[in-house]
Design a protein around this motif. Structure first.
Motif, PDB file in Angstrom:
ATOM      1  N   ILE A 137      36.280  42.295  45.482  1.00 55.76           N
ATOM      2  CA  ILE A 137      36.398  41.480  44.275  1.00 55.76           C
ATOM      3  C   ILE A 137      37.796  40.882  44.222  1.00 55.76           C
ATOM      4  O   ILE A 137      38.791  41.573  44.453  1.00 55.76           O
ATOM      5  CB  ILE A 137      36.161  42.325  43.012  1.00 55.76           C
ATOM      6  N   VAL A 138      37.879  39.587  43.914  1.00 55.00           N
ATOM      7  CA  VAL A 138      39.154  38.925  43.640  1.00 55.00           C
ATOM      8  C   VAL A 138      39.194  38.660  42.145  1.00 55.00           C
ATOM      9  O   VAL A 138      38.384  37.895  41.614  1.00 55.00           O
ATOM     10  CB  VAL A 138      39.294  37.612  44.424  1.00 55.00           C
ATOM     11  N   GLY A 139      40.113  39.309  41.448  1.00 53.28           N
ATOM     12  CA  GLY A 139      40.199  39.186  40.004  1.00 53.28           C
ATOM     13  C   GLY A 139      41.201  38.128  39.580  1.00 53.28           C
ATOM     14  O   GLY A 139      42.199  37.891  40.260  1.00 53.28           O
ATOM     15  N   MET A 140      40.941  37.521  38.433  1.00 48.42           N
ATOM     16  CA  MET A 140      41.859  36.510  37.909  1.00 48.42           C
ATOM     17  C   MET A 140      41.616  36.326  36.426  1.00 48.42           C
ATOM     18  O   MET A 140      40.555  36.668  35.908  1.00 48.42           O
ATOM     19  CB  MET A 140      41.698  35.185  38.641  1.00 48.42           C
ATOM     20  N   GLY A 141      42.624  35.775  35.756  1.00 44.87           N
ATOM     21  CA  GLY A 141      42.521  35.506  34.328  1.00 44.87           C
ATOM     22  C   GLY A 141      43.770  35.958  33.598  1.00 44.87           C
ATOM     23  O   GLY A 141      43.878  37.108  33.197  1.00 44.87           O
ATOM     24  N   GLY A 142      44.742  35.075  33.480  1.00 36.80           N
ATOM     25  CA  GLY A 142      45.934  35.374  32.690  1.00 36.80           C
ATOM     26  C   GLY A 142      46.961  36.249  33.371  1.00 36.80           C
ATOM     27  O   GLY A 142      47.829  36.831  32.703  1.00 36.80           O
TER      28      GLY A 142
ATOM     29  N   PRO B 266      42.352  40.485  28.960  1.00 38.85           N
ATOM     30  CA  PRO B 266      41.624  41.742  28.709  1.00 38.85           C
ATOM     31  C   PRO B 266      40.119  41.633  28.954  1.00 38.85           C
ATOM     32  O   PRO B 266      39.484  42.595  29.401  1.00 38.85           O
ATOM     33  CB  PRO B 266      41.924  42.029  27.229  1.00 38.85           C
ATOM     34  N   ILE B 267      39.550  40.444  28.680  1.00 40.12           N
ATOM     35  CA  ILE B 267      38.119  40.260  28.925  1.00 40.12           C
ATOM     36  C   ILE B 267      37.863  40.202  30.433  1.00 40.12           C
ATOM     37  O   ILE B 267      36.893  40.774  30.937  1.00 40.12           O
ATOM     38  CB  ILE B 267      37.593  38.986  28.250  1.00 40.12           C
ATOM     39  N   ALA B 268      38.740  39.518  31.155  1.00 39.85           N
ATOM     40  CA  ALA B 268      38.586  39.411  32.607  1.00 39.85           C
ATOM     41  C   ALA B 268      38.738  40.770  33.279  1.00 39.85           C
ATOM     42  O   ALA B 268      38.032  41.076  34.252  1.00 39.85           O
ATOM     43  CB  ALA B 268      39.603  38.422  33.164  1.00 39.85           C
TER      44      ALA B 268
ATOM     45  N   ALA C  17      32.352  38.438  49.396  1.00 43.32           N
ATOM     46  CA  ALA C  17      33.203  38.883  48.287  1.00 43.32           C
ATOM     47  C   ALA C  17      32.815  38.039  47.079  1.00 43.32           C
ATOM     48  O   ALA C  17      32.023  37.093  47.192  1.00 43.32           O
ATOM     49  CB  ALA C  17      34.683  38.702  48.624  1.00 43.32           C
ATOM     50  N   ILE C  18      33.360  38.373  45.922  1.00 44.42           N
ATOM     51  CA  ILE C  18      33.191  37.540  44.733  1.00 44.42           C
ATOM     52  C   ILE C  18      34.555  37.351  44.095  1.00 44.42           C
ATOM     53  O   ILE C  18      35.460  38.181  44.245  1.00 44.42           O
ATOM     54  CB  ILE C  18      32.218  38.161  43.704  1.00 44.42           C
ATOM     55  N   SER C  19      34.724  36.236  43.386  1.00 44.37           N
ATOM     56  CA  SER C  19      35.942  36.037  42.601  1.00 44.37           C
ATOM     57  C   SER C  19      35.539  35.830  41.146  1.00 44.37           C
ATOM     58  O   SER C  19      34.519  35.217  40.857  1.00 44.37           O
ATOM     59  CB  SER C  19      36.760  34.848  43.120  1.00 44.37           C
ATOM     60  N   LEU C  20      36.327  36.381  40.239  1.00 39.23           N
ATOM     61  CA  LEU C  20      36.041  36.283  38.815  1.00 39.23           C
ATOM     62  C   LEU C  20      37.296  36.613  38.029  1.00 39.23           C
ATOM     63  O   LEU C  20      38.114  37.415  38.486  1.00 39.23           O
ATOM     64  CB  LEU C  20      34.881  37.210  38.415  1.00 39.23           C
ATOM     65  N   VAL C  21      37.455  35.912  36.880  1.00 36.04           N
ATOM     66  CA  VAL C  21      36.476  35.016  36.285  1.00 36.04           C
ATOM     67  C   VAL C  21      37.032  33.595  36.241  1.00 36.04           C
ATOM     68  O   VAL C  21      38.242  33.403  36.300  1.00 36.04           O
ATOM     69  CB  VAL C  21      36.128  35.438  34.827  1.00 36.04           C
ATOM     70  N   ASN C  22      36.103  32.644  36.141  1.00 34.20           N
ATOM     71  CA  ASN C  22      36.511  31.274  35.871  1.00 34.20           C
ATOM     72  C   ASN C  22      36.871  31.179  34.386  1.00 34.20           C
ATOM     73  O   ASN C  22      36.859  32.182  33.675  1.00 34.20           O
ATOM     74  CB  ASN C  22      35.381  30.300  36.232  1.00 34.20           C
ATOM     75  N   THR C  23      37.163  29.995  33.912  1.00 37.41           N
ATOM     76  CA  THR C  23      37.617  29.843  32.529  1.00 37.41           C
ATOM     77  C   THR C  23      36.485  30.001  31.521  1.00 37.41           C
ATOM     78  O   THR C  23      35.312  29.858  31.846  1.00 37.41           O
ATOM     79  CB  THR C  23      38.255  28.452  32.336  1.00 37.41           C
ATOM     80  N   PHE C  24      36.882  30.304  30.280  1.00 36.68           N
ATOM     81  CA  PHE C  24      35.933  30.458  29.180  1.00 36.68           C
ATOM     82  C   PHE C  24      35.755  29.128  28.458  1.00 36.68           C
ATOM     83  O   PHE C  24      36.746  28.447  28.149  1.00 36.68           O
ATOM     84  CB  PHE C  24      36.446  31.502  28.176  1.00 36.68           C
TER      85      PHE C  24
END
Length: 317
Positions: free
Chosen positions: A239-244, A222-224, A187-194
């Motif tokens: 996919i593991v999603g993350m960001g806000g 929104p970018i993530a 699997a993949i996880s995203l995203v890390n921090t900007f």
């Protein structure tokens, strides 16, 4: 009744909500606030082979849309973790995924080998994307061959599920998702921090001792979401999603974009009890829309098809 079961490669989580690495300590710190067994998974703080002090303070700065951090991957090291924290996580019934760091490819491999020898580790999140340390992970995460090499090496070293954590600080994140998939990632996880920066205008100095740090929180969501959608079009693995992510609507947005599960990070600092609220709101949404299985929403965003331009009218000659 809604089925929240979440397939994630070789793993099956009870629900799609995971505590993000770096925002939940080693999990045991929250045992009096919630039942860890009720989370889909706990992703613990990043671990190197040895202990790491991280950066000097100040290393956290609030922003209008989230948080800027440059912790520097402070941690207790993998040997102390398996001796002191892992037994307690196991006793608490937590599904434990370990965020693994490394300065070299060999260190990634060795940390994963140590974890493979201990009961209670459900999977590995390969941290190849931390933006606020000068060595290690990010060198692999910003290089397509580097991403392939580290995932491939760890794949040969362990039978545990592998989930590389991708950086958003690249031009085409989908190509890195493909490189990870081709190297054997489950699997993949995203995203890390900007990568970001804040300046104190009174002192004219950076607010972080490290000068730059990683931006998280609602500002990046929104970018993530867009990057999650792009990766869903590029790979077949989960996919593991993350960001806000701060509420059920945010979770659903990521899932519709293509995430099978999500991680909640920054919002946990503001509300450690966010988990039960999000789960209740997800159930209410599913009931309202007649959805019996939450996983059926993955990748379900309705993208309008572009209409073909009308053929030009023929003029009589």
């Amino acid at each position: 009744m809604v089925d929240f079961t979440t397939p994630l490669g070789p793993l099956t989580l009870a629900n799609p909500l995971m505590a993000a690495s770096g925002c939940f300590g080693y999990g045991v710190e929250y045992k009096d606030a919630l039942d860890l067994s009720q989370l889909g998974a706990v992703v613990v703080k990043g671990l190197f082979m040895t202990e790491r002090e991280g950066h000097a303070p100040p290393r956290i700065v609030e922003t209008p849309g989230g948080m800027l951090n440059a912790i520097g991957l402070q941690g207790i090291g993998v040997h102390r973790f398996v001796k002191e924290r892992l037994p307690e996580l196991r006793a608490l019934g937590a599904t434990t995924i370990v965020n693994v760091c490394g300065v070299t490819l060999d260190e990634y491999v060795e940390v994963c080998k140590v974890l493979s020898d201990h009961e209670g580790v459900a999977g590995i999140e390969l941290n190849i994307s931390c933006p606020n340390i000068k060595e290690g992970g990010i060198q692999f995460g910003c290089s397509l061959p580097g991403t392939h090499d580290v995932v491939s090496a760890v794949r040969k070293a362990t039978n545990l599920p592998i989930m590389p954590k991708l950086t958003p600080n690249v031009t085409d994140v989908a190509s890195f998702a493909r490189a990870a998939e081709e190297a054997g990632a489950d699997a993949i996880s995203l995203v890390n921090t900007f990568l970001a920066m804040a300046i104190d205008v009174e002192t004219r100095k950076p607010k972080l001792t490290n000068v730059m740090g990683g931006l998280s929180g609602p500002a990046i969501r929104p970018i993530a979401v867009r990057m999650t959608y792009e990766c869903r079009q590029a790979v077949k693995i989960p996919i593991v999603g993350m960001g806000g992510i701060a509420n059920a609507a945010d979770v659903l947005e990521f899932m519709l974009a293509g995430a099978n599960a999500v991680q909640i990070g920054t919002a946990n600092f503001a509300d450690p009890f966010i988990w039960s609220t999000v789960m209740a709101d997800l159930e209410a949404y599913c009931t309202r829309h007649g959805i019996t299985r939450l996983a059926d929403l993955v990748g379900g965003v309705d993208i309008p098809k572009k209409k073909a331009a009308p053929a030009p009218a023929c003029r009589p000659s």
